[in-house]
Design a protein around this motif. Structure first.
Motif, PDB file in Angstrom:
ATOM      1  N   MET A 154       0.837  -1.185   0.000  1.00  0.00           N
ATOM      2  CA  MET A 154       0.000   0.000   0.000  1.00  0.00           C
ATOM      3  C   MET A 154       0.881   1.247   0.000  1.00  0.00           C
ATOM      4  N   PRO A 155       1.041   1.897  -1.149  1.00  0.00           N
ATOM      5  CA  PRO A 155       1.779   3.161  -1.189  1.00  0.00           C
ATOM      6  C   PRO A 155       0.969   4.260  -0.503  1.00  0.00           C
ATOM      7  N   VAL A 156       1.649   5.127   0.244  1.00  0.00           N
ATOM      8  CA  VAL A 156       0.957   6.177   0.992  1.00  0.00           C
ATOM      9  C   VAL A 156       1.617   7.521   0.733  1.00  0.00           C
ATOM     10  N   PHE A 157       0.812   8.473   0.262  1.00  0.00           N
ATOM     11  CA  PHE A 157       1.298   9.836   0.062  1.00  0.00           C
ATOM     12  C   PHE A 157       0.130  10.799   0.239  1.00  0.00           C
ATOM     13  N   ASN A 158       0.063  11.444   1.386  1.00  0.00           N
ATOM     14  CA  ASN A 158      -0.929  12.493   1.655  1.00  0.00           C
ATOM     15  C   ASN A 158      -2.367  12.036   1.401  1.00  0.00           C
ATOM     16  N   VAL A 159      -2.770  11.000   2.121  1.00  0.00           N
ATOM     17  CA  VAL A 159      -4.131  10.459   1.977  1.00  0.00           C
ATOM     18  C   VAL A 159      -4.780  10.297   3.353  1.00  0.00           C
ATOM     19  N   GLU A 160      -4.565  11.249   4.235  1.00  0.00           N
ATOM     20  CA  GLU A 160      -5.053  11.102   5.608  1.00  0.00           C
ATOM     21  C   GLU A 160      -6.568  10.915   5.685  1.00  0.00           C
ATOM     22  N   ALA A 161      -7.300  11.414   4.691  1.00  0.00           N
ATOM     23  CA  ALA A 161      -8.759  11.280   4.721  1.00  0.00           C
ATOM     24  C   ALA A 161      -9.219   9.858   4.410  1.00  0.00           C
ATOM     25  N   TYR A 162      -8.361   9.044   3.803  1.00  0.00           N
ATOM     26  CA  TYR A 162      -8.801   7.753   3.290  1.00  0.00           C
ATOM     27  C   TYR A 162      -8.016   6.562   3.812  1.00  0.00           C
ATOM     28  N   ILE A 163      -6.814   6.764   4.301  1.00  0.00           N
ATOM     29  CA  ILE A 163      -5.942   5.624   4.600  1.00  0.00           C
ATOM     30  C   ILE A 163      -6.531   4.712   5.671  1.00  0.00           C
ATOM     31  N   GLY A 164      -7.256   5.266   6.643  1.00  0.00           N
ATOM     32  CA  GLY A 164      -7.867   4.419   7.670  1.00  0.00           C
ATOM     33  C   GLY A 164      -8.846   3.428   7.079  1.00  0.00           C
ATOM     34  N   GLN A 165      -9.666   3.884   6.121  1.00  0.00           N
ATOM     35  CA  GLN A 165     -10.613   2.983   5.466  1.00  0.00           C
ATOM     36  C   GLN A 165      -9.876   1.893   4.688  1.00  0.00           C
ATOM     37  N   ALA A 166      -8.781   2.265   4.032  1.00  0.00           N
ATOM     38  CA  ALA A 166      -8.022   1.282   3.257  1.00  0.00           C
ATOM     39  C   ALA A 166      -7.426   0.216   4.173  1.00  0.00           C
ATOM     40  N   ILE A 167      -6.792   0.642   5.259  1.00  0.00           N
ATOM     41  CA  ILE A 167      -6.199  -0.319   6.192  1.00  0.00           C
ATOM     42  C   ILE A 167      -7.276  -1.206   6.812  1.00  0.00           C
ATOM     43  N   ASP A 168      -8.385  -0.596   7.236  1.00  0.00           N
ATOM     44  CA  ASP A 168      -9.476  -1.377   7.836  1.00  0.00           C
ATOM     45  C   ASP A 168      -9.968  -2.459   6.876  1.00  0.00           C
ATOM     46  N   SER A 169     -10.024  -2.133   5.582  1.00  0.00           N
ATOM     47  CA  SER A 169     -10.540  -3.107   4.615  1.00  0.00           C
ATOM     48  C   SER A 169      -9.607  -4.299   4.458  1.00  0.00           C
ATOM     49  N   VAL A 170      -8.317  -4.089   4.688  1.00  0.00           N
ATOM     50  CA  VAL A 170      -7.370  -5.208   4.641  1.00  0.00           C
ATOM     51  C   VAL A 170      -7.468  -6.038   5.921  1.00  0.00           C
ATOM     52  N   LEU A 171      -7.516  -5.382   7.056  1.00  0.00           N
ATOM     53  CA  LEU A 171      -7.587  -6.114   8.323  1.00  0.00           C
ATOM     54  C   LEU A 171      -8.897  -6.878   8.473  1.00  0.00           C
ATOM     55  N   ALA A 172      -9.923  -6.493   7.703  1.00  0.00           N
ATOM     56  CA  ALA A 172     -11.224  -7.172   7.765  1.00  0.00           C
ATOM     57  C   ALA A 172     -11.327  -8.347   6.802  1.00  0.00           C
ATOM     58  N   GLN A 173     -10.226  -8.724   6.142  1.00  0.00           N
ATOM     59  CA  GLN A 173     -10.275  -9.804   5.161  1.00  0.00           C
ATOM     60  C   GLN A 173     -10.623 -11.144   5.799  1.00  0.00           C
ATOM     61  N   SER A 174     -11.447 -11.928   5.088  1.00  0.00           N
ATOM     62  CA  SER A 174     -11.778 -13.274   5.556  1.00  0.00           C
ATOM     63  C   SER A 174     -10.575 -14.211   5.422  1.00  0.00           C
ATOM     64  N   PHE A 175      -9.644 -13.886   4.533  1.00  0.00           N
ATOM     65  CA  PHE A 175      -8.365 -14.597   4.426  1.00  0.00           C
ATOM     66  C   PHE A 175      -7.376 -13.837   5.302  1.00  0.00           C
ATOM     67  N   THR A 176      -6.841 -14.483   6.323  1.00  0.00           N
ATOM     68  CA  THR A 176      -6.095 -13.751   7.347  1.00  0.00           C
ATOM     69  C   THR A 176      -4.581 -13.936   7.291  1.00  0.00           C
ATOM     70  N   ASP A 177      -4.100 -14.841   6.438  1.00  0.00           N
ATOM     71  CA  ASP A 177      -2.665 -15.129   6.382  1.00  0.00           C
ATOM     72  C   ASP A 177      -1.995 -14.193   5.375  1.00  0.00           C
ATOM     73  N   PHE A 178      -1.817 -12.941   5.770  1.00  0.00           N
ATOM     74  CA  PHE A 178      -1.224 -11.944   4.875  1.00  0.00           C
ATOM     75  C   PHE A 178      -0.302 -11.038   5.671  1.00  0.00           C
ATOM     76  N   GLU A 179       0.531 -10.288   4.959  1.00  0.00           N
ATOM     77  CA  GLU A 179       1.273  -9.174   5.531  1.00  0.00           C
ATOM     78  C   GLU A 179       0.853  -7.915   4.778  1.00  0.00           C
ATOM     79  N   LEU A 180       0.631  -6.848   5.496  1.00  0.00           N
ATOM     80  CA  LEU A 180       0.274  -5.562   4.897  1.00  0.00           C
ATOM     81  C   LEU A 180       1.498  -4.656   4.982  1.00  0.00           C
ATOM     82  N   ILE A 181       2.085  -4.384   3.832  1.00  0.00           N
ATOM     83  CA  ILE A 181       3.271  -3.531   3.780  1.00  0.00           C
ATOM     84  C   ILE A 181       2.839  -2.129   3.368  1.00  0.00           C
ATOM     85  N   ILE A 182       2.968  -1.194   4.269  1.00  0.00           N
ATOM     86  CA  ILE A 182       2.608   0.201   4.026  1.00  0.00           C
ATOM     87  C   ILE A 182       3.888   0.962   3.707  1.00  0.00           C
ATOM     88  N   VAL A 183       3.931   1.565   2.534  1.00  0.00           N
ATOM     89  CA  VAL A 183       5.130   2.272   2.084  1.00  0.00           C
ATOM     90  C   VAL A 183       4.899   3.773   2.209  1.00  0.00           C
TER      91      VAL A 183
END
Length: 320
Positions: A1-30
């Motif tokens: 997940m590339p991040v550049f000045n998205v404070e209004a949206y990044i929480g929703q993006a992260i939440d959508s990954v953590l809510a995945q029914s498939f849980t064996d992942f790594e979330l790399i935030i750049v």
């Protein structure tokens, strides 16, 4: 997940990954060197699956390369930090790729959302099967950078070393600040023979954010043409046969974007050039071409402000 000045949206993006029914992942935030509260929000999450990597600003392609280089998984999903995943996205793509070893890139349709996350009237519903290089060049069925889940062994075919930093590996071409995703898809398919296949469902929420300028359309078209010139260096027959219709489809897409921005005159020019390049487009896709023509005509007759108010719920999502 590339991040550049998205404070209004990044929480929703992260939440959508953590809510995945498939849980064996790594979330790399750049962290791509922004200056708002985006990374403060990202750092507030306490989940061992999240890893944060910081770099000087390199743009979207550079941030994706950093994330891929840092990742350890067999499969790699891309998510822009203003978009979101359906809760079952990773699970369904994992099943698809595990069951089909010949597929290198799995993708799905996308639901358009507005700045608040509300669904818009139109979605991307791409062709899913029998995808060849010509279809990727002309119609880009992947649709957006957050739709793809890729097999690592497939994208490794494209890996190169950064000439200015030999220890750095690259997959996306960092010289592109726009059209970097379509450049990558075409190269994967046309140069390396990677198979693309989609699965049913609108598994990505793709955010449309207002405030773009008509000048950005020009930049996008110039970048897209640069992609075509690069493709010609390794797939000249593909460009010779399909370059003109591909350019026409791109111009039609940009005409729809110009209508979104309220620039009726520019949209007429773009659509006229598209139809002059490829009149067959009107017969091959009469609905999309007709809708685009109708939107351009209505914008011209009603005026930008009135037309935008009437058509906003529909045109915001009608970008393919």
């Amino acid at each position: 997940m590339p991040v550049f000045n998205v404070e209004a949206y990044i929480g929703q993006a992260i939440d959508s990954v953590l809510a995945q029914s498939f849980t064996d992942f790594e979330l790399i935030i750049v962290d791509d060197g922004g200056n708002d509260r985006s990374m403060e929000i990202a750092c507030s999450y306490d989940d061992p699956r999240i890893r944060i990597v910081a770099q000087e600003n390199r743009g979207l392609a550079g941030a994706r390369n950093t994330g891929i280089a840092t990742s350890r998984g067999k499969y790699i999903a891309l998510l822009d930090s203003d978009d979101c995943f359906h809760p079952d996205k990773l699970r369904l793509h994992y099943i698809h790729l595990e069951a089909n070893p010949s597929v290198g890139v799995s993708y799905s349709g996308s639901q358009m959302i507005d700045h608040s996350g509300a669904a818009l009237a139109v979605a991307m519903r791409p062709k899913l099967r029998d995808i060849d290089s010509a279809q990727i060049l002309c119609r880009n069925p992947v649709g957006n950078g957050s739709a793809a889940v890729m097999r690592r062994s497939a994208i490794e075919l494209t890996a190169t070393l950064d000439p200015s930093e030999p220890s750095r590996r690259c997959w996306f071409d960092e010289s592109f600040r726009q059209s970097e995703d379509i450049e990558f898809w075409v190269r994967l398919s046309a140069k390396h023979g990677v198979k693309f296949e989609g699965i049913e469902g609108l598994l990505t929420q793709y955010r449309i954010i207002a405030g773009a300028l008509s000048a950005n359309i020009v930049k996008q078209y110039l970048s897209w043409n640069r992609m075509l010139r690069k493709t010609e260096t390794y797939a000249p027959e593909l460009v010779a046969k399909h370059g003109i219709p591909a350019r026409a489809y791109q111009l039609r897409y940009l005409a729809r974007r110009a209508v979104q921005l309220g620039d009726a005159r520019f949209s007429r020019s773009l659509l006229g050039e598209a139809l002059a390049l490829s009149p067959k487009m009107a017969f091959a896709e009469p609905v999309k071409t007709g809708l685009t023509s109708g939107a351009v005509l209505a914008a011209s007759l009603l005026g930008a402000e009135r037309f935008s108010k009437l058509a906003a719920p529909y045109l915001k999502g009608a970008i393919s």
